[in-house]
Design a protein around this motif. Structure first.
Motif, PDB file in Angstrom:
ATOM      1  N   VAL A 196       0.823  -1.204   0.000  1.00  8.92           N
ATOM      2  CA  VAL A 196       0.000   0.000   0.000  1.00  8.92           C
ATOM      3  C   VAL A 196       0.862   1.262   0.000  1.00  8.92           C
ATOM      4  O   VAL A 196       0.846   2.045   0.947  1.00  8.92           O
ATOM      5  CB  VAL A 196      -0.976   0.015   1.199  1.00  8.92           C
ATOM      6  CG1 VAL A 196      -2.083   1.034   0.961  1.00  8.92           C
ATOM      7  CG2 VAL A 196      -1.598  -1.348   1.413  1.00  8.92           C
ATOM      8  N   ARG A 285      -6.499   4.404  -6.462  1.00  4.42           N
ATOM      9  CA  ARG A 285      -6.327   3.488  -5.331  1.00  4.42           C
ATOM     10  C   ARG A 285      -7.123   2.196  -5.496  1.00  4.42           C
ATOM     11  O   ARG A 285      -6.638   1.113  -5.164  1.00  4.42           O
ATOM     12  CB  ARG A 285      -6.715   4.187  -4.023  1.00  4.42           C
ATOM     13  CG  ARG A 285      -6.479   3.356  -2.785  1.00  4.42           C
ATOM     14  CD  ARG A 285      -5.017   2.999  -2.589  1.00  4.42           C
ATOM     15  NE  ARG A 285      -4.202   4.176  -2.334  1.00  4.42           N
ATOM     16  CZ  ARG A 285      -2.876   4.142  -2.145  1.00  4.42           C
ATOM     17  NH1 ARG A 285      -2.206   2.999  -2.200  1.00  4.42           N
ATOM     18  NH2 ARG A 285      -2.212   5.256  -1.921  1.00  4.42           N
ATOM     19  N   LEU A 289      -5.599  -1.620  -5.502  1.00  7.99           N
ATOM     20  CA  LEU A 289      -5.982  -2.711  -4.610  1.00  7.99           C
ATOM     21  C   LEU A 289      -6.579  -3.891  -5.374  1.00  7.99           C
ATOM     22  O   LEU A 289      -6.529  -5.025  -4.902  1.00  7.99           O
ATOM     23  CB  LEU A 289      -6.981  -2.200  -3.568  1.00  7.99           C
ATOM     24  CG  LEU A 289      -6.415  -1.215  -2.530  1.00  7.99           C
ATOM     25  CD1 LEU A 289      -7.534  -0.661  -1.658  1.00  7.99           C
ATOM     26  CD2 LEU A 289      -5.338  -1.864  -1.666  1.00  7.99           C
ATOM     27  N   GLU A 715      -3.830  -6.539   7.491  1.00  7.49           N
ATOM     28  CA  GLU A 715      -3.933  -6.529   6.037  1.00  7.49           C
ATOM     29  C   GLU A 715      -4.124  -7.933   5.464  1.00  7.49           C
ATOM     30  O   GLU A 715      -3.403  -8.859   5.817  1.00  7.49           O
ATOM     31  CB  GLU A 715      -2.676  -5.907   5.430  1.00  7.49           C
ATOM     32  CG  GLU A 715      -2.456  -4.458   5.838  1.00  7.49           C
ATOM     33  CD  GLU A 715      -1.226  -3.848   5.182  1.00  7.49           C
ATOM     34  OE1 GLU A 715      -1.038  -4.075   3.976  1.00  7.49           O
ATOM     35  OE2 GLU A 715      -0.459  -3.179   5.885  1.00  7.49           O
ATOM     36  N   THR A 729     -11.203  -1.674  -1.026  1.00  6.53           N
ATOM     37  CA  THR A 729     -11.103  -0.297  -0.537  1.00  6.53           C
ATOM     38  C   THR A 729     -10.512  -0.335   0.863  1.00  6.53           C
ATOM     39  O   THR A 729     -10.428  -1.394   1.496  1.00  6.53           O
ATOM     40  CB  THR A 729     -12.476   0.403  -0.484  1.00  6.53           C
ATOM     41  OG1 THR A 729     -13.230  -0.122   0.620  1.00  6.53           O
ATOM     42  CG2 THR A 729     -13.254   0.188  -1.775  1.00  6.53           C
ATOM     43  N   PHE A 730     -10.160   0.836   1.374  1.00  7.25           N
ATOM     44  CA  PHE A 730      -9.593   0.899   2.718  1.00  7.25           C
ATOM     45  C   PHE A 730     -10.644   0.663   3.812  1.00  7.25           C
ATOM     46  O   PHE A 730     -10.290   0.594   4.984  1.00  7.25           O
ATOM     47  CB  PHE A 730      -8.902   2.241   2.931  1.00  7.25           C
ATOM     48  CG  PHE A 730      -7.558   2.339   2.260  1.00  7.25           C
ATOM     49  CD1 PHE A 730      -6.766   1.212   2.093  1.00  7.25           C
ATOM     50  CD2 PHE A 730      -7.077   3.555   1.800  1.00  7.25           C
ATOM     51  CE1 PHE A 730      -5.531   1.293   1.469  1.00  7.25           C
ATOM     52  CE2 PHE A 730      -5.836   3.649   1.183  1.00  7.25           C
ATOM     53  CZ  PHE A 730      -5.055   2.504   1.016  1.00  7.25           C
ATOM     54  N   TYR A 733      -9.708  -3.284   3.466  1.00  7.66           N
ATOM     55  CA  TYR A 733      -8.278  -3.580   3.520  1.00  7.66           C
ATOM     56  C   TYR A 733      -7.662  -2.615   4.536  1.00  7.66           C
ATOM     57  O   TYR A 733      -7.411  -1.448   4.233  1.00  7.66           O
ATOM     58  CB  TYR A 733      -7.624  -3.420   2.147  1.00  7.66           C
ATOM     59  CG  TYR A 733      -6.203  -3.923   2.125  1.00  7.66           C
ATOM     60  CD1 TYR A 733      -5.923  -5.252   1.819  1.00  7.66           C
ATOM     61  CD2 TYR A 733      -5.136  -3.087   2.437  1.00  7.66           C
ATOM     62  CE1 TYR A 733      -4.625  -5.731   1.813  1.00  7.66           C
ATOM     63  CE2 TYR A 733      -3.840  -3.552   2.440  1.00  7.66           C
ATOM     64  CZ  TYR A 733      -3.585  -4.873   2.125  1.00  7.66           C
ATOM     65  OH  TYR A 733      -2.290  -5.347   2.140  1.00  7.66           O
ATOM     66  N   CYS A 735      -5.046  -0.961   7.200  1.00 10.19           N
ATOM     67  CA  CYS A 735      -3.608  -0.746   7.342  1.00 10.19           C
ATOM     68  C   CYS A 735      -3.312  -0.187   8.728  1.00 10.19           C
ATOM     69  O   CYS A 735      -4.083   0.613   9.262  1.00 10.19           O
ATOM     70  CB  CYS A 735      -3.102   0.245   6.300  1.00 10.19           C
ATOM     71  SG  CYS A 735      -3.396  -0.273   4.607  1.00 10.19           S
TER      72      CYS A 735
END
Length: 814
Positions: A196, A285, A289, A715, A729-730, A733, A735
Motif C-alpha cells: 500500500v 487506489r 488494490l 492486512e 477499498t480501505f 483492507y 492498514c
C-alpha cells in the motif's frame, strides 16, 4: 552539517551523516512522476477492467468509445494480440501472459482495453462506453482448492492449475524420520497482502517509429529489478536497447510491488503507438488494490524429525504458493528466494522440499518486502514452537540448542552463511525483553483470567540475492547448456569534474532507504573529502545510468552490493588523484594519502595540495601525468561476487551473498471480553554486519516492523468463493497507523562483519518483516494455548479469535 566522525561499537566504525534526501521531501520539493511533464502533447489513458473473475470474452465493442469527442485511440484485445508477444516466463509452463486479457479474463480488475483521450475525465467517460460481453465460468481463489482434480482450470492449454512443481531432497531425510523419537508436523497458511504505497503506479510512454526501427521511451515509478527490461522488450518485439526507461529520484513507496508495473509500461507504449502521441496513465487506489501486485499467499506443511533432546535432525517442507491468475515474472521467485536458507538459523542436516505454484482467479503476485522469507519463517518458526511442545522444552531453549554456532556454515541446500553469532543475538534479545518480567506479567494475567503470551521468532536474513535461484523452477536436465543465470552484480559510476566535485551515479532506484546518503558518505570517506564535495544521483535513465539485469532495489542488495561497487570505483579515482598529486608535490604516489580535501604526504601532512588542484591536473595538464596513468577521472565499477553461482546439477545454490540474523521477542495481551489483541513489548536484535548508518538502520527496522504489523494483524486481500474481491477499498483492507505502532519497542544489534564485502555490510531492510509476523503469532498461540486454541494462519485480530473460540467450543460440544 553532516557528522563525519565514526561512532565505534565493538571496534567497528559507524558513520551517521545526515540524510540528504529529506530536505526536499519535507519542504514539498520531491520529484514524483505525477509532478513531471517531460513530453509536450501528452494525452491521458484510462484502463477498462474486467468485472468478472473468470469468463470468456464473447465480444469487446470499442466503437462507441472511439466515437467520443476528445478520444484519440482505444485499444483492446485485438490490438494487443496483433502487436504484443506473450511475456517471457521463468518456466516453460504453457500459461501465456499478456498485458490485457485476450480470449478470457481470469481475475477481477484484469485490463481489457485502454482509452486515450485529451484528459482523464473524457477518458473515463469514454471507458464507460466500452461494451464487454462475458460468458461466466466457475472460479477458484485459494491454493489448496486450486489443486483439486475438479477445480476450474484457468489456462486450458496447461491442463491444470499447477504452474510449477518440483521436489528436492538433500541428505538422509527418510532415515532421519525413521530414526526420530518424535515426528512433529502441522499445516500453516500465510496471507496475501501488499505494501500500500502512498503513490500508486504511474507511467508515461512514447512510441517512436524511427529510421532504425521502433523505439519506446518511458517514464515509470518502477523500482526494479531490471530483469524486467528485457521482458518488456521481448513483449514489444524490439531490442532491449530500444527500450529507454526513466525512473524519477522519488518513488512514493514500493517495497517490491512496483516491479509489477512492467505490463502497464508495455500497454501504454502500445496505446501511444495507436494514439500517435505520448500517453500518461496514473493508477487510482481502487485499481491498485484490485490489480497491481501483492505478495503470494502460501499453504504449507512442515514436518520435523526430532530427537529426544529436542534436536531437529531433518525437515520436510511442502509449499504451495498462490501466484494469482498468471505466473507473472519474476514469479515463482517467492518459492525459491530463500532456498539456500530454508533451514533457517538451525543445524538441520537433511531436508526435503516440494515447491509448487498454482494459478487462481486472483490478482497476480510478485515481490513484497521480505518475499519468500515471510512465508518460510511463519511455517518454520511455528514448527519450532511445536517441537518445544512435543519434547517438553522451553521455546527459547529448544531454539538455542539447534542454532548454527560456527561460520561459514553451509546448509544442505547450498546456502553459505558468511558470518554471525546467533546465540549472542538471541541472548541479547532475551535480555532486552526482560523475559523474566514478562513471564511474571503472564502469570499475573492468567491468575486474573486474562490472556497474555510471549512469542519468539528467529530468522536468517538473506541479502544480495543471487538471481540464479529462479533456475531451480526448471529441472536440471531441462536447463539449456550455456543458458544458466547467476549473479548479484551491481554497477556504480563515479566522476570528478574540473573543480574537484565528485558525482556518484547509482542504478539502485531507492524508494526512501537513503541510498544517496550512504553512497555519498562512503565515496567521501574513500576520497578524503567533505561530503559537501560529493553528490549522489539516484534517478534512473537506462540509456545513461550504469545498470545490469540484476540491478534494482530488491532483496536488500544495496548495503552488500552497491556500496561495494562504490568502494571499488572510488578507490580507482583515488589512485588517479594520488598520481596527479604526485606531479604537483614531486613525490611518489604511494607515499600520498587523501585526507580533509587534500592530497598530502603520509608522514609530512604539511606537504599537501588540494584535491581539486590534483584533479585539475588530469583535466588541464594530462601530459604531465606519470607514465601509464590514464587521463580519466571517470570510473565505472561492477561488483560481482564469485560466491554466487548458478544452481548445480544436483539443485544446490547459494541463493544470496550475505546472511544476516534477527532475533525477536513479542509479548501480547488479549482482552478476555472483546478478544482485542494489544502488543505489550517487542525486543528486536539485528545483525546486519557493519552498520553503515545507524539512523538508517533504525529506520529500516522500525519500517519493517510496521509493515509486518500490517500482515500480522490487519492486512489481507480476501475474495469471495465466487472470485469477487472483498477488500478493494480501505474500508475492508485495513492498514496499521502510528497509533497501532505505539508499543514498547526495544531494538538493538550486534555486529558480525561479512568477509565477502569490502565494508563488511549486509542488508537490513527486510528482517523484521519476516520475523515479527511469526513471533507475534507465537505470542498469541502462547496466550491461547491453555484454552485449546491453535494458531495456524494470519492475520490475527479479534474477529479471527472469536471464530477460533467458537470453533473450539463447537468441537467440544460434538
Amino acid at each position: 552539517m553532516a557528522d563525519h566522525a565514526p561512532v565505534t561499537e565493538g571496534g567497528t566504525p559507524r558513520w551517521n551523516p545526515a540524510r540528504v534526501e529529506d530536505a526536499a521531501l519535507v519542504t514539498g520539493g520531491g520529484r514524483f512522476l505525477d509532478d513531471m511533464d517531460p513530453l509536450p502533447g501528452t494525452l491521458v489513458a484510462t484502463v477498462v477492467r474486467s468485472t468478472q473473475p473468470h469468463a470468456r470474452l464473447v465480444s469487446v465493442d470499442l466503437s462507441r468509445a472511439r466515437a467520443q469527442p476528445g478520444v484519440a485511440a482505444v485499444i483492446g484485445p485485438e490490438e494487443v494480440r496483433a502487436a504484443v508477444r506473450p511475456f517471457p516466463l521463468s518456466t516453460t509452463t504453457p500459461m501465456a501472459y499478456y498485458p490485457t486479457a485476450l480470449d478470457k479474463v481470469r481475475f477481477v480488475g484484469e485490463p481489457i482495453a485502454v482509452v486515450v483521450a485529451s484528459d482523464r475525465y473524457t477518458a473515463e467517460d469514454a471507458a464507460e462506453l466500452v461494451t464487454v460481453e462475458y460468458e461466466s465460468l466457475d472460479a477458484v481463489v485459494a491454493p489448496r482448492p486450486a489443486l483439486l482434480p475438479d477445480a476450474p482450470v484457468l489456462h486450458e492449454e496447461a491442463g491444470d492449475n499447477v504452474a510449477t512443481d518440483r521436489t528436492f531432497s538433500f541428505g538422509p531425510v527418510e532415515q532421519a524420520f525413521a530414526d526420530a523419537a518424535h515426528v512433529v508436523e502441522a499445516d500453516y497458511d500465510f496471507p496475501r497482502y501488499s505494501s500500500v504505497p502512498m503513490e500508486c503506479y504511474s507511467v508515461i510512454a512514447n512510441w517512436q517509429d524511427t529510421a532504425d526501427g521502433p523505439a519506446v521511451e518511458t517514464w515509470a515509478n518502477f523500482h526494479g529489478p531490471f530483469t524486467m527490461v528485457p521482458v518488456m522488450a521481448g513483449a514489444l518485439g524490439i531490442p532491449t536497447s530500444r527500450v529507454r526507461l526513466h525512473v524519477p529520484a522519488d518513488i512514493g513507496g514500493s517495497f517490491g510491488i512496483k516491479a509489477g508495473i512492467y505490463p502497464y509500461v508495455v500497454l501504454m507504449a502500445l496505446a501511444s503507438k495507436h494514439a500517435g502521441t505520448p500517453v500518461r496513465w496514473t493508477e487510482d487506489r481502487i485499481e491498485h488494490l484490485l490489480a497491481s501486485a501483492s505478495g503470494a499467499d502460501r499453504a504449507m506443511r512442515f514436518s520435523a524429525a526430532v530427537a529426544d533432546d529436542g534436536t531437529v535432525t531433518a525437515l520436510k517442507v511442502d509449499l504451495v504458493d498462490n501466484v494469482g491468475a498468471y505466473l507473472r515474472p519474476p514469479e515463482p521467485s517467492t518459492l525459491y528466494r530463500c532456498f539456500g536458507n530454508i533451514t533457517g538459523a538451525y543445524r538441520i542436516g537433511a531436508v526435503e522440499i516440494r515447491a509448487r505454484a498454482v494459478v487462481t482467479n486472483t490478482m497476480p503476485t510478485g515481490l513484497n518486502r521480505g518475499f519468500g522469507g515471510q512465508q518460510l519463517y511463519f511455517g518454520l518458526e511455528r514448527l519450532m514452537d511445536a517441537v518445544a511442545s512435543a519434547t517438553g522444552r522451553d521455546v527459547v531453549e529448544v531454539r538455542r540448542q539447534n542454532l548454527v554456532d560456527h561460520f561459514p556454515y553451509e546448509t544442505p541446500t547450498g546456502g553459505v552463511y558468511d558470518s554471525g553469532d546467533y546465540p549472542a543475538a538471541l541472548d541479547l534479545a532475551v535480555k532486552n525483553a526482560g523475559l523474566d518480567e514478562l513471564r511474571a506479567r503472564q502469570a499475573a494475567a492468567r491468575a486474573e483470567g486474562a490472556y497474555y503470551g510471549i512469542g519468539v521468532g528467529l530468522v536468517v536474513d538473506p541479502s544480495g540475492t543471487n538471481i540464479g535461484y529462479v533456475g531451480l523452477a526448471t529441472p536440471s536436465e531441462d536447463r539449456k547448456p550455456g543458458r544458466d543465470k547467476s549473479g548479484s552484480t551491481e554497477h556504480v559510476r563515479i566522476s570528478v569534474d574540473m573543480q574537484g566535485l565528485v558525482t556518484v551515479m547509482l542504478g539502485s532506484v531507492p524508494q526512501g532507504q537513503g541510498h544517496a546518503t550512504v553512497a555519498r558518505s562512503i565515496a567521501a570517506r574513500r576520497l578524503g573529502l567533505p561530503e559537501e564535495q560529493v553528490r549522489a544521483i539516484v534517478d534512473m535513465d537506462t540509456s545513461t545510468t550504469p545498470w545490469t539485469v540484476t540491478s534494482g532495489s530488491y532483496s536488500s542488495r544495496f548495503a552488500p552490493l552497491v556500496t561495494s561497487a562504490v568502494v571499488e570505483a572510488a578507490d580507482r579515482i583515488a589512485a588517479t588523484v594520488r598520481a596527479a598529486g604526485s606531479v604537483l608535490l614531486d613525490l611518489p604516489p604511494e607515499e600520498l594519502e587523501l585526507v580533509d580535501g587534500k592530497v598530502r604526504h603520509r608522514d609530512d601532512p604539511e606537504r599537501a595540495v588540494l584535491f581539486r588542484h590534483a584533479a585539475g591536473v588530469v583535466h588541464w595538464d594530462p601530459g604531465a601525468l606519470p607514465e601509464g596513468v590514464s587521463a580519466r577521472l571517470y570510473e565505472e565499477a561492477a561488483f560481482t561476487p564469485r560466491e554466487v553461482r548458478a544452481a548445480t546439477k544436483d539443485d544446490r545454490i547459494n541463493s544470496s551473498l550475505c546472511y544476516g540474523f534477527v532475533a525477536e521477542l513479542v509479548a501480547v495481551r488479549i482482552d478476555p471480553d472483546t478478544l482485542e489483541i494489544s502488543i505489550d513489548r517487542v525486543s528486536s536484535v539485528h545483525d546486519a554486519g557493519t552498520v553503515l548508518n545507524q539512523q538508517l538502520l533504525d529506520g529500516q527496522v522500525h519500517g519493517a516492523l510496521t509493515h509486518a504489523l500490517g500482515g500480522a494483524m490487519y492486512e489481507e486481500f480476501t475474495y469471495a468463493d465466487s472470485g469477487q474481491p472483498t477488500s478493494a477499498t480501505f474500508l475492508d483492507y485495513l492498514c496499521p497507523t502510528s497509533a497501532e505502532a505505539g508499543y514498547d519497542l526495544r531494538t538493538d544489534h550486534i555486529v558480525s562483519p561479512s568477509p565477502l564485502t569490502p565494508l563488511g555490510a549486509k542488508g537490513c531492510g527486510e528482517g523484521s518483516s519476516m520475523s515479527f509476523p511469526v513471533a507475534f503469532a507465537n505470542a498469541v498461540a502462547d496466550a491461547l494455548g491453555p484454552h485449546g486454541i491453535e494458531i495456524t494462519r494470519l492475520p490475527l485480530h479479534g474477529e479471527v479469535l472469536h471464530q477460533l473460540f467458537e470453533n473450539t467450543t463447537t468441537k467440544e460440544i460434538h
